[in-house]
Scaffold this active site. Structure first.
Site, PDB file in Angstrom:
ATOM      1  N   CYS A 259     -22.630 -37.452 -70.887  1.00  0.00           N
ATOM      2  CA  CYS A 259     -22.424 -38.767 -70.269  1.00  0.00           C
ATOM      3  C   CYS A 259     -23.635 -39.694 -70.421  1.00  0.00           C
ATOM      4  O   CYS A 259     -23.510 -40.831 -70.901  1.00  0.00           O
ATOM      5  CB  CYS A 259     -22.038 -38.613 -68.806  1.00  0.00           C
ATOM      6  SG  CYS A 259     -23.338 -38.033 -67.690  1.00  0.00           S
ATOM      7  N   HIS A 308     -23.262 -38.427 -62.923  1.00  0.00           N
ATOM      8  CA  HIS A 308     -22.384 -38.928 -63.980  1.00  0.00           C
ATOM      9  C   HIS A 308     -22.558 -40.435 -64.133  1.00  0.00           C
ATOM     10  O   HIS A 308     -22.768 -41.149 -63.155  1.00  0.00           O
ATOM     11  CB  HIS A 308     -20.923 -38.595 -63.685  1.00  0.00           C
ATOM     12  CG  HIS A 308     -20.013 -38.866 -64.846  1.00  0.00           C
ATOM     13  ND1 HIS A 308     -20.033 -38.108 -65.997  1.00  0.00           N
ATOM     14  CD2 HIS A 308     -19.087 -39.838 -65.063  1.00  0.00           C
ATOM     15  CE1 HIS A 308     -19.144 -38.577 -66.857  1.00  0.00           C
ATOM     16  NE2 HIS A 308     -18.561 -39.642 -66.320  1.00  0.00           N
ATOM     17  N   HIS A 320     -16.671 -43.757 -70.994  1.00  0.00           N
ATOM     18  CA  HIS A 320     -17.642 -42.684 -70.755  1.00  0.00           C
ATOM     19  C   HIS A 320     -17.305 -41.427 -71.551  1.00  0.00           C
ATOM     20  O   HIS A 320     -16.243 -41.319 -72.165  1.00  0.00           O
ATOM     21  CB  HIS A 320     -17.710 -42.357 -69.255  1.00  0.00           C
ATOM     22  CG  HIS A 320     -16.456 -41.699 -68.721  1.00  0.00           C
ATOM     23  ND1 HIS A 320     -16.476 -40.815 -67.671  1.00  0.00           N
ATOM     24  CD2 HIS A 320     -15.145 -41.794 -69.099  1.00  0.00           C
ATOM     25  CE1 HIS A 320     -15.248 -40.395 -67.415  1.00  0.00           C
ATOM     26  NE2 HIS A 320     -14.417 -40.978 -68.250  1.00  0.00           N
TER      27      HIS A 320
END
Length: 344
Positions: A259, A308, A320
């Site tokens: 990520c 994240h 993402h």
């Protein structure tokens, strides 16, 4: 003559043991016969457990990324310190050579100056203390020697600090190696769970995920890109160019990403350097707490520990790298726990 002795009877204790063992065997046999087989988890239950395992794996992945980043920075710092120490030692050696030549000349002329004798001693600090009272060296020479010794002390301190940092890093890397093993174990557990699904269930799950990604993509407000800064828009465009690239923990492009690897890579393509980990990226710019104030290209931070991150895509969607087994894609912000945005 044949013996007519009566057969020996088993002892009461032996009878008791045999009876107990037989009873236990009967009970175990009955339990085995009556035990219900373990219930198979439904597709949705498997997905929930797998998603949890992926989230835990990503938490450890971000910590691992941070350790790698810290290691690289320390290596650069130590390299600089070593260069400084080497230059300082060269300067000191030149001064020693200069005074050594003076000592040789004085010896040939009949003696060595007391100050030179002190300098050639094994204790430079003792030399400085005594030389200052002898007033035999010029003020310039004394000052030069003091500066070099001060520099040596400074570099020695920096080197010691760097050594301590490396020791800490070594311990951290050891711990993170264990976490990496835990990540791999969690991913293996997730795969085992997925393997319990039938081919039909797997196909249904894949179809659901594909539909969700398609819905997210259709909701992306690409017309909102103009509201972003030039570099944020460029970073977002870079991320768009790698949609479909696989998630690989620890990867930062150009063919696979985790990520924070995706977001740091995307901004690098726009000529902007941001930190490597999601936790550090959370502090890399101005925080935006209202989703309605987000602009395309803003970082979007998720979960309380900031493990994240993605790029805002407009329309309540984020672009993402989700987790192992998935690829770079659009997803609704509401599918995760939103914390805040970050405008670089």
């Amino acid at each position: 003559m044949a013996s007519h002795r009566r057969p020996k009877q088993p002892s009461r204790a032996r009878v008791t043991v045999l009876t107990t063992a037989a009873a236990a065997a009967v009970v175990l046999s009955a339990n085995a016969a009556n035990a219900a087989p373990s219930e198979k988890l439904s597709k949705d239950e498997v997905k929930a457990k797998v998603d949890k395992l992926y989230e835990e794996a990503e938490q450890a992945t971000e910590k691992l990324d941070g350790a790698k980043d810290k290691q690289q920075k320390l290596q650069k710092e130590i390299s600089t310190i070593q260069d400084n120490v080497a230059r300082g030692q060269e300067d000191l050696n030149k001064l020693r050579d200069s005074l050594g030549s003076l000592a040789t000349a004085q010896y040939r002329s009949g003696g060595i100056d007391p100050s030179v004798q002190l300098f050639l001693s094994s204790d430079p600090d003792d030399y400085l203390d005594k030389a200052s009272t002898l007033d035999q060296l010029s003020g310039q020479q004394v000052e030069a020697l003091k500066k070099i010794q001060d520099k040596q002390r400074e570099l020695a301190q920096e080197r010691a600090e760097a050594t301590d940092k490396l020791k800490d890093l070594s311990a951290t890397r050891t711990e993170l190696a264990k976490q990496k093993s835990a990540v791999q174990s969690k991913l293996a557990d997730a795969q085992k769970l997925l393997n319990t699904l039938t081919a039909k269930e797997k196909a249904a799950l894949d179809a659901e995920q594909a539909q969700a990604a398609s819905r997210a993509s259709s909701r992306v407000d690409l017309g909102n890109t103009g509201s972003a800064s030039g570099r944020a828009a460029s970073a977002f465009a870079a991320a768009q160019s790698v949609i479909g690239s696989p998630y690989v923990y620890g990867a930062s492009g150009p063919s696979s990403f985790d990520c924070s690897g995706l977001t740091s890579w995307a901004y690098a393509q726009a000529g902007v350097t941001i930190p490597r980990t999601s936790e550090a990226q959370a502090n890399a710019g101005t925080r935006i707490y209202s989703q309605s104030d987000l602009k395309v290209g803003d970082l979007v931070i998720f979960y309380g520990d900031y493990h994240h991150v993605g790029l805002y895509a407009g329309g309540g969607q984020v672009l993402h790298a989700p987790h192992t087994g998935a690829s770079v894609r659009y997803e609704a912000i509401g599918d995760m726990t939103f914390e805040f945005g970050v405008r670089i």
